[in-house]
Design an enzyme around this catalytic site. Structure first.
Site: not given
Length: 288
Positions: A82, A104, A180-181, A208-209, A230-231, A233
């Protein structure tokens, strides 16, 4: 074990309009818990190796850790690199036999992002490895990524199409309103833009996120062409909070195996909920 390349895994999900959970793992317990949850739900999964974990433990040990815990697994599993911002690191993951990699280059110019991502795609395809690229800047903080809200941009249909065609990637990460986060306010996914992009490129889109996005919005995104979510956090949050709760009750408990197990059970609950939300439960038998 049932290894599956990322391209085959996500094309099946894209065709049948469900999502594959790409769950980030930072230690052995998380790897074990993700695989156990996938087995219990009979769901295909990607196990993501992220940059912070690589910094602390190393690329090779993390990959081998997943291999060891996947022994005997019956569900399709893909190990995914990732958010690599290094061509060298991405090539190393391909050499090590990752089933999926992401370069990325979203912080670079469009031309440079295309140039390097195309090289990665050519190498990955030569060995049957799925390749992900990113166009547009997704906000938030994760590992070594820190993109402010003012810097985040929504991907246009035109740049998504150009990037897809010029790189030859198998699945594409775009910016449609996630971050993200931890979210400071409820996200609002640009579903109309997502539909335009999917209609244009006709290949799986990556969200993402995915932590903290309301289930209803995630389901709508999957119905519109998102095939990988995507997981990260929410998993780390579940593990940390459960361990903190145990230590609050038992501050002198130094049996790490017991405390960690509390964290992993909490994380498994999150993984299983995500799998059901994504609609990937009971899909493994259709893929093998």
């Amino acid at each position: 074990m049932a290894w599956m390349d990322g391209k085959s895994m996500l094309l099946h999900a894209y065709k049948h309009r469900y999502g594959v959970g790409a769950f980030s793992a930072q230690n052995a317990e998380m790897v074990k818990g993700i695989i156990e949850a996938a087995e219990e739900e009979q769901a295909p999964v990607m196990i993501q190796i992220g940059q912070k974990a690589i910094t602390h433990l190393g690329l090779e040990p993390l990959k081998e850790m997943v291999v060891q815990y996947a022994q005997g697994a019956t569900v399709p599993i893909a190990i995914h690199l990732d958010h690599s911002r290094s061509y060298t690191q991405t090539m190393r993951a391909i050499q090590l036999g990752f089933q999926s990699v992401m370069f990325d280059g979203s912080s670079r110019s469009f031309e440079e992002n295309v140039r390097i991502t195309r090289l990665v795609a050519e190498a990955g395809h030569a060995l049957g490895i799925g390749v992900e690229g990113e166009i547009g800047k997704i906000g938030g903080v994760e590992d070594d990524i820190d993109v402010s809200e003012s810097e985040a941009t929504i991907t246009t249909t035109e740049e998504a199409l150009a990037f897809s065609e010029q790189t030859g990637i198998d699945y594409i990460a775009v910016s449609i309103g996630t971050a993200h986060g931890l979210y400071t306010k409820e996200p609002n996914l640009r579903i109309a833009r997502l539909k335009e992009i999917v209609a244009s490129i006709d290949k799986p889109v990556v969200l993402h996120g995915g932590s903290g996005v309301p289930d209803a919005q995630v389901k709508e995104a999957i119905a519109s062409g998102v095939a990988k979510i995507n997981v990260d956090t929410e998993l780390r949050q579940a593990v940390s909070q459960a361990m903190q709760a145990r230590w609050t009750k038992e501050p002198n408990n130094l049996v790490l195996a017991d405390v960690l197990q509390d964290g992993i059970e909490a994380m498994k609950h999150v993984v299983k909920h995500k799998i059901r939300t994504f609609g990937s439960d009971r899909k493994s038998s259709f893929m093998l």
